[in-house]
Design a protein around this motif. Structure first.
Motif, mmCIF file in Angstrom:
data_model
loop_
_atom_site.group_PDB
_atom_site.id
_atom_site.type_symbol
_atom_site.label_atom_id
_atom_site.label_comp_id
_atom_site.label_asym_id
_atom_site.label_seq_id
_atom_site.Cartn_x
_atom_site.Cartn_y
_atom_site.Cartn_z
ATOM 1 N N TYR A 292 14.284 -14.022 45.214
ATOM 2 C CA TYR A 292 15.084 -12.811 45.409
ATOM 3 C C TYR A 292 14.661 -11.975 46.618
ATOM 4 C CZ TYR A 292 16.468 -13.948 40.647
ATOM 5 O OH TYR A 292 16.934 -14.603 39.529
ATOM 6 N N GLY A 293 13.617 -12.387 47.295
ATOM 7 C CA GLY A 293 13.126 -11.612 48.426
ATOM 8 C C GLY A 293 11.931 -10.755 48.029
ATOM 9 N N PRO A 294 10.987 -10.560 48.955
ATOM 10 C CA PRO A 294 9.743 -9.861 48.611
ATOM 11 C C PRO A 294 9.860 -8.348 48.493
ATOM 12 C CG PRO A 294 9.740 -10.464 50.918
ATOM 13 C CD PRO A 294 10.966 -11.079 50.329
ATOM 14 N N ARG A 295 10.932 -7.768 49.022
ATOM 15 C CA ARG A 295 11.021 -6.302 49.016
ATOM 16 C C ARG A 295 11.153 -5.748 47.605
ATOM 17 N NH1 ARG A 295 14.874 -4.262 53.374
ATOM 18 N NH2 ARG A 295 12.996 -4.454 54.637
ATOM 19 N N TRP A 296 11.945 -6.443 46.765
ATOM 20 C CA TRP A 296 12.116 -5.977 45.386
ATOM 21 C C TRP A 296 10.791 -6.031 44.637
ATOM 22 C CZ3 TRP A 296 16.242 -3.405 43.919
ATOM 23 C CH2 TRP A 296 17.446 -3.612 44.607
ATOM 24 N N VAL A 297 10.055 -7.095 44.849
ATOM 25 C CA VAL A 297 8.758 -7.248 44.177
ATOM 26 C C VAL A 297 7.795 -6.154 44.623
ATOM 27 C CG1 VAL A 297 6.743 -8.762 43.961
ATOM 28 C CG2 VAL A 297 9.047 -9.730 43.869
ATOM 29 N N THR A 298 7.788 -5.874 45.925
ATOM 30 C CA THR A 298 6.902 -4.843 46.469
ATOM 31 C C THR A 298 7.261 -3.467 45.920
ATOM 32 O OG1 THR A 298 6.723 -6.148 48.507
ATOM 33 C CG2 THR A 298 5.965 -3.864 48.594
ATOM 34 N N GLY A 299 8.544 -3.152 45.876
ATOM 35 C CA GLY A 299 8.985 -1.849 45.368
ATOM 36 C C GLY A 299 8.631 -1.639 43.908
ATOM 37 N N CYS A 300 8.842 -2.669 43.080
ATOM 38 C CA CYS A 300 8.474 -2.570 41.664
ATOM 39 C C CYS A 300 6.972 -2.389 41.502
ATOM 40 C CB CYS A 300 8.942 -3.809 40.917
ATOM 41 S SG CYS A 300 10.751 -3.950 40.770
ATOM 42 N N GLY A 301 6.214 -3.071 42.370
ATOM 43 C CA GLY A 301 4.765 -2.913 42.325
ATOM 44 C C GLY A 301 4.336 -1.493 42.628
ATOM 45 N N GLY A 302 5.006 -0.865 43.583
ATOM 46 C CA GLY A 302 4.685 0.517 43.925
ATOM 47 C C GLY A 302 4.908 1.472 42.763
ATOM 48 N N ILE A 303 5.987 1.251 42.014
ATOM 49 C CA ILE A 303 6.276 2.106 40.857
ATOM 50 C C ILE A 303 5.219 1.915 39.772
ATOM 51 C CG2 ILE A 303 7.915 2.526 38.979
ATOM 52 C CD1 ILE A 303 10.157 1.718 40.958
ATOM 53 N N LEU A 304 4.874 0.659 39.490
ATOM 54 C CA LEU A 304 3.934 0.374 38.404
ATOM 55 C C LEU A 304 2.530 0.885 38.715
ATOM 56 C CD1 LEU A 304 5.020 -3.250 37.419
ATOM 57 C CD2 LEU A 304 5.183 -1.201 35.995
ATOM 58 N N ILE A 305 2.072 0.735 39.949
ATOM 59 C CA ILE A 305 0.712 1.170 40.264
ATOM 60 C C ILE A 305 0.602 2.690 40.210
ATOM 61 C CG2 ILE A 305 0.900 1.381 42.796
ATOM 62 C CD1 ILE A 305 -1.822 -0.026 42.956
ATOM 63 N N THR A 306 1.674 3.376 40.614
ATOM 64 C CA THR A 306 1.668 4.842 40.562
ATOM 65 C C THR A 306 1.654 5.330 39.115
ATOM 66 O OG1 THR A 306 2.904 4.926 42.652
ATOM 67 C CG2 THR A 306 2.846 6.927 41.319
ATOM 68 N N VAL A 307 2.522 4.748 38.288
ATOM 69 C CA VAL A 307 2.578 5.127 36.874
ATOM 70 C C VAL A 307 1.248 4.828 36.185
ATOM 71 C CG1 VAL A 307 3.672 4.606 34.650
ATOM 72 C CG2 VAL A 307 5.078 4.869 36.707
ATOM 73 N N ALA B 178 -1.457 -0.656 36.056
ATOM 74 C CA ALA B 178 -1.777 -0.510 37.478
ATOM 75 C C ALA B 178 -2.016 -1.859 38.137
ATOM 76 C CB ALA B 178 -2.995 0.396 37.653
ATOM 77 N N SER B 179 -2.569 -2.820 37.379
ATOM 78 C CA SER B 179 -2.841 -4.141 37.945
ATOM 79 C C SER B 179 -1.561 -4.919 38.200
ATOM 80 C CB SER B 179 -3.749 -4.934 37.009
ATOM 81 O OG SER B 179 -4.988 -4.284 36.871
ATOM 82 N N LEU B 180 -0.576 -4.779 37.319
ATOM 83 C CA LEU B 180 0.729 -5.402 37.576
ATOM 84 C C LEU B 180 1.342 -4.837 38.856
ATOM 85 C CD1 LEU B 180 2.259 -5.508 33.976
ATOM 86 C CD2 LEU B 180 1.693 -7.484 35.411
ATOM 87 N N GLY B 181 1.213 -3.526 39.047
ATOM 88 C CA GLY B 181 1.701 -2.919 40.272
ATOM 89 C C GLY B 181 0.960 -3.426 41.492
#
Length: 462
Positions: free
Chosen positions: A133-148, A170-173
């Motif tokens: 699906y492209g790396p941008r979606w994965v990166t964006g979801c990671g940013g949300i999870l690590i912040t939360v 945080a590790s999933l992010g």
């Protein structure tokens, strides 16, 4: 015999660095519906032959604004992901004398161990999702999870809460922020791949320095909650930059069923080169994070003031920064696997005898800088080496398969080290343990380097 020779020759072509005819640079990437993908003509690559159609001289650009913008995305992604893991020693030292003071070092270390396992094992999922699906979606979801996850950590009081917030969420992010940009980066570089991965990996060292400094200063002057909250704000800003900068040069692959995923993950291990490298890195991972986690607490056991001991992690990350950049640059000029085996061997020797016989604050700082330098080189190169022996369009999947195996070493590493320390705060056995597994991993990497050199020599003779 002729098929074996063809396989050896095709494998060798992936490791050589010839002068390429560069393609025209495009201002827009695939994620933005660029036409650059019309120029990419790679046949589907089988794991047994590793043959890529390079007859049209179309190769990763290596130069220009877009590739280095993606490298910036990798820098920011590793600032958040590996940078957060690099400061696990600071958290373990803090928990041991504050919120979790009643627990043993081995029990507390499970937070960091679970963090490392989740981070590595998630590569099985995130790398394949990046390919599809492209790396941008994965990166964006990671940013949300690590912040939360980090915001939740600021409010934790019980052991299980730290495991859920910091160890899992945080590790999933962190995994999304690492594997998304990494899979994208490999498609933009070839001749300068070592330098590009080194620049991206240097973000981990800068992240470790910044995050540890934020935590040490605010936890001492304000509170734990304020320190972790400030870290969450920094991580959000860098993860947002990583999401914007990350994009893929190659089109996504077609979505596949679970059974097809399993075949894709297992087929690389039929190749002796890939399997040997995975075995080498498994042993290395058993000892790689030991200095990161225990340099500070071992310094406290030697009589170093707690405030000074926490700064040792900063010295470690300073050494790691130079190791990631300089050794990544050198890896483009020499045999990558030979260099990898040498720096891993030296990292093991730093643990024993040098760390073993270091008892003063000054000598422990020297060991921290040296260990950070060579450990940084290992972390800068290990995904680049997977890309070195993989076809470009399958790099993400192969990094995921590789990471899924070494995740179990990451899971076992710190609890084993904590159990060796025990309750008497004797760190000598831990230092020997870290040295032995690193040296064993270096020996396997060296045998792999010799094997590949012999194949190249036999291919030249034929």
């Amino acid at each position: 015999m002729s098929s074996r020779r063809a396989s050896l020759a095709s494998t060798r072509s992936l490791r050589n660095e010839p002068t390429f005819t560069q393609t025209d640079m495009h201002e827009r990437c695939y994620d933005e519906k660029s036409c650059i993908n019309e120029n990419v003509d790679c046949d589907h690559t089988t794991y047994s032959t590793l043959q890529i159609n390079r007859s049209n001289n179309v190769h990763p650009p290596d130069v220009g604004f877009r590739p280095w913008l993606v490298a910036l995305g990798g820098f920011c992604g590793q600032f958040c992901s590996i940078g957060m893991i690099n400061v696990i020693g600071v958290f373990i030292a803090y928990y041991q004398y504050n919120q979790l003071a009643g627990l043993s070092p081995s029990t507390i270390s499970w937070i960091g161990s679970i963090q490392s396992f989740i981070f590595s094992f998630s590569g099985l999922l995130f790398c394949r999702l990046s390919d599809m699906y492209g790396p941008r979606w994965v990166t964006g979801c990671g940013g949300i999870l690590i912040t939360v996850g980090m915001v939740a950590t600021a409010f934790c009081k019980e052991y299980y809460q730290f495991v859920l917030a910091q160890g899992i969420c945080a590790s999933l992010g962190a995994a999304g922020l690492f594997y998304g940009p990494t899979t994208a980066l490999s498609g933009w570089f070839y001749a300068r791949r070592g330098l590009a991965f080194g620049v991206a990996a240097s973000g981990a060292s800068i992240g470790g320095i910044v995050l540890s400094s934020v935590f040490e200063n605010l936890s001492a002057s304000v509170s734990f909650k304020a320190a972790v909250g400030a870290m969450a704000a920094v991580l959000f800003a860098f993860s947002l930059t990583a999401t914007v900068a990350t994009c893929s040069r190659l089109p996504p692959t077609e979505p596949q069923f679970t059974s097809q995923w399993i075949k894709l993950y297992f087929r690389p291990f039929l190749e002796p080169v890939f399997s040997l490298y995975t075995a080498s890195m498994f042993l290395i991972y058993l000892g790689l994070y030991v200095p990161m986690a225990y340099l500070a607490t071992s310094a406290i056991a030697e009589g170093v003031l707690t405030a000074h001991a926490l700064h040792i992690i900063t010295y470690f990350n300073v050494g790691s920064f130079f190791g990631r950049v300089l050794l990544g640059l050198i890896s483009d000029k020499v045999n990558k696997f030979t260099l990898f085996s040498i720096i891993t061997l030296i990292a093991g020797l730093v643990s024993a005898p040098f760390w073993y016989f270091s008892h003063s604050e000054a000598t422990i700082i020297i060991v921290a800088v040296a260990n950070g330098f060579f450990t940084g080189g290992i972390l800068a190169m290990f995904t680049a080496l997977v890309a070195e022996i993989s076809p470009t369009e399958e790099v993400g999947t192969r990094i995921g398969a590789f990471s899924g195996v070494i995740a179990f070493a990451a899971l076992a590493s710190l609890p084993i080290a904590g159990a060796i320390v025990g309750t008497d705060s004797n760190y000598n056995g831990l230092k020997i343990y870290g040295a032995v597994v690193l040296i064993a991993g270096a020996m396997i990497a060296a045998s792999l380097s010799f094997r590949m050199a012999k194949e190249e020599h036999d291919s030249d003779d034929d």
